[in-house]
Motif scaffolding. Structure first.
Motif, short mmCIF file in Angstrom:
data_model
loop_
_atom_site.label_atom_id
_atom_site.label_comp_id
_atom_site.label_asym_id
_atom_site.label_seq_id
_atom_site.Cartn_x
_atom_site.Cartn_y
_atom_site.Cartn_z
N THR A 189 35.56 34.00 32.09
CA THR A 189 34.83 34.21 30.83
C THR A 189 34.41 35.67 30.65
O THR A 189 33.78 36.00 29.65
N LEU A 190 34.75 36.53 31.61
CA LEU A 190 34.39 37.94 31.47
C LEU A 190 35.12 38.56 30.28
O LEU A 190 36.14 38.03 29.83
N PRO A 191 34.64 39.68 29.78
CA PRO A 191 35.27 40.30 28.60
C PRO A 191 36.75 40.59 28.80
O PRO A 191 37.22 40.75 29.94
N ARG A 192 37.46 40.64 27.73
CA ARG A 192 38.89 40.95 27.78
C ARG A 192 39.10 42.33 28.40
O ARG A 192 38.30 43.23 28.22
N GLY A 193 40.16 42.46 29.15
CA GLY A 193 40.44 43.72 29.81
C GLY A 193 39.82 43.85 31.18
O GLY A 193 39.95 44.87 31.83
N VAL A 194 39.11 42.79 31.63
CA VAL A 194 38.46 42.79 32.94
C VAL A 194 39.22 41.88 33.89
O VAL A 194 39.54 40.74 33.54
N LEU A 195 39.51 42.35 35.09
CA LEU A 195 40.16 41.54 36.11
C LEU A 195 39.15 41.23 37.20
O LEU A 195 38.33 42.07 37.57
N ALA A 196 39.19 40.02 37.73
CA ALA A 196 38.23 39.63 38.76
C ALA A 196 38.87 38.65 39.73
O ALA A 196 39.76 37.88 39.35
N ARG A 197 38.41 38.69 40.96
CA ARG A 197 38.88 37.76 41.98
C ARG A 197 37.73 37.38 42.88
O ARG A 197 36.93 38.23 43.29
N THR A 198 37.63 36.08 43.19
CA THR A 198 36.58 35.62 44.08
C THR A 198 36.82 36.18 45.48
O THR A 198 37.93 36.55 45.85
N GLY A 199 35.78 36.22 46.27
CA GLY A 199 35.88 36.72 47.63
C GLY A 199 34.52 37.16 48.11
O GLY A 199 33.50 36.93 47.46
N SER A 200 34.49 37.79 49.26
CA SER A 200 33.22 38.27 49.79
C SER A 200 33.33 39.77 50.06
O SER A 200 33.78 40.18 51.13
N PRO A 201 32.98 40.62 49.11
CA PRO A 201 32.38 40.27 47.82
C PRO A 201 33.42 39.99 46.74
O PRO A 201 34.61 40.20 46.96
N VAL A 202 32.93 39.51 45.59
CA VAL A 202 33.78 39.32 44.42
C VAL A 202 34.29 40.69 43.98
O VAL A 202 33.53 41.66 43.92
N ALA A 203 35.59 40.79 43.71
CA ALA A 203 36.20 42.05 43.32
C ALA A 203 36.45 42.06 41.82
O ALA A 203 37.01 41.11 41.28
N VAL A 204 36.06 43.15 41.18
CA VAL A 204 36.20 43.27 39.73
C VAL A 204 36.73 44.66 39.39
O VAL A 204 36.31 45.66 39.98
N LEU A 205 37.65 44.71 38.45
CA LEU A 205 38.12 45.98 37.90
C LEU A 205 37.94 45.91 36.39
O LEU A 205 38.44 44.98 35.75
N ALA A 206 37.22 46.88 35.84
CA ALA A 206 36.88 46.83 34.42
C ALA A 206 37.07 48.18 33.76
O ALA A 206 37.01 49.22 34.44
N PRO A 207 37.30 48.20 32.45
CA PRO A 207 37.23 49.47 31.73
C PRO A 207 35.86 50.08 32.02
O PRO A 207 34.86 49.36 32.05
#
Length: 357
Positions: A189-207
């Motif tokens: 549900t994160l904004p468009r253009g954002v990539l995320a993956r669960t893990g420890s920690p959660v990894a996110v790449l965003a504009p």
């Protein structure tokens, strides 16, 4: 990403068939498409179109009616205080998962004419399938984050993530968020253009311009802490931002003044400490190993306030004479003179290193 043209086409057709103002939002209430206005317009619709999403207060009001779990249309009554006209919310469900919502302003005609709603059911199902496909696509792309964030050049070379609006244009920023055993965040549900993956920690790449918002959203969802790396113009350098995000997360978890969301660029000297490995931190912490918890806290607060006794005593809730007594005891135990700049620096760093350990 979302096929905006398809979603817009669906919303336009629904609005035309029902003669009702329609909007389509994702699960996080972010506007994806809206149809032409029919009849009255309320504050919520105006705000949704202008700001691209509903306010938290309005979202709470709507969710109170169980829309996230409803299998079919739900009528939401008007609320003059919130500026809400009566509307029908049709959850966009696919495979028993709610991916978004179709909103229809309703003066009562839709509620009393079930056949009208039935006539657009295939269009609603099509919109739900579109959102479900987007969620699956984003999950697939998220799996490539580990390679993109790897410190190994060969792994990064094998990563292939082409995301319009993220990798091909503008700077990007990595975000690290601690997961929670008690809470789950819907990453899709994160904004468009954002990539995320669960893990420890959660990894996110965003504009880069969305990184702060995404970090706050996920930190609130998990109730933990988050770190934000520095932006990188070249996505090939995103792994450096990811390393900074994880180090910023460490700082956020151990130092209240930087909690719950720490931004790498704001950490100052803490950036140096966060980069240190265990052996180096233990060496620094050894400078203050002789202090018990009470003395360590006293000295740390005193040094945090730049040696200002009155401020330190006030924060600790003790008399200044008690403060001086504890400081003197700490000097004897550590064999350091807190009036000497080098000794103060060694003790201060030692206390901070002990926190990170």
């Amino acid at each position: 990403m979302h096929n905006t043209a398809d979603l817009q086409e669906i919303v336009d057709e629904i609005a035309a068939r029902l003669g009702a103002s329609a909007t389509l939002e994702d699960r996080s209430f972010r506007l994806l498409a809206y149809g032409a206005q029919h009849g009255d317009i309320d504050t919520v619709r105006q705000e949704s179109i202008l700001r691209r999403r509903a306010t938290g207060e309005v979202r709470d009001y709507f969710e109170r009616y169980g829309i996230a779990r409803a299998a079919g249309p739900v009528r939401i009554p008007a609320d003059a205080e919130l500026g809400v006209l009566a509307r029908v919310c049709w959850p966009l469900r696919h495979g028993d998962v709610t991916y978004g919502y179709l909103w229809l302003l309703d003066s009562g005609a839709l509620t009393h004419d079930p056949a009208a709603l039935d006539s657009v059911a295939p269009l609603v199902a099509r919109a739900a399938a579109e959102l479900a496909q987007e969620a699956r696509s984003r999950q697939d792309l998220g799996r490539g984050l580990l390679a993109l964030f790897s410190s190994d050049l060969a792994e990064r070379a094998g990563a292939s993530i082409e995301v319009p609006g993220l990798v091909t244009t503008g700077p990007v920023t990595a975000v690290a968020v601690r997961e929670s055993a008690e809470r789950v965040a819907a990453l899709w549900t994160l904004p468009r253009g954002v990539l995320a993956r669960t893990g420890s920690p959660v990894a996110v790449l965003a504009p880069a311009h969305l990184a702060g918002e995404v970090a706050q959203t996920l930190q609130s969802a998990y109730g933990t802490a988050a770190g934000i790396g520095a932006p990188r113009t070249d996505p090939a350098d995103a792994w450096l931002s990811w390393r900074e995000a994880r180090q910023a997360l460490r700082v956020a978890e151990h130092f209240p003044r930087h909690a719950p969301v720490a931004r790498w660029e704001d950490l100052g000297a803490y950036r140096l400490l966060a980069r240190l490995a265990g052996p180096d931190l233990r060496e620094l912490a050894g400078e203050t190993a002789s202090l018990d918890a009470e003395l360590a806290e006293t000295v740390e607060v005193y040094l945090d306030h730049g040696g200002h006794a009155q401020k330190a005593a006030a924060e600790l809730g003790i008399h200044r004479q008690t403060l001086y007594y504890r400081l003197g005891k700490a000097e004897r135990l550590t064999h350091k003179d807190l009036s000497d700049g080098d000794d103060r620096l060694a003790v201060h760093l030692g206390l901070k290193a002990a926190r990170l350990l």
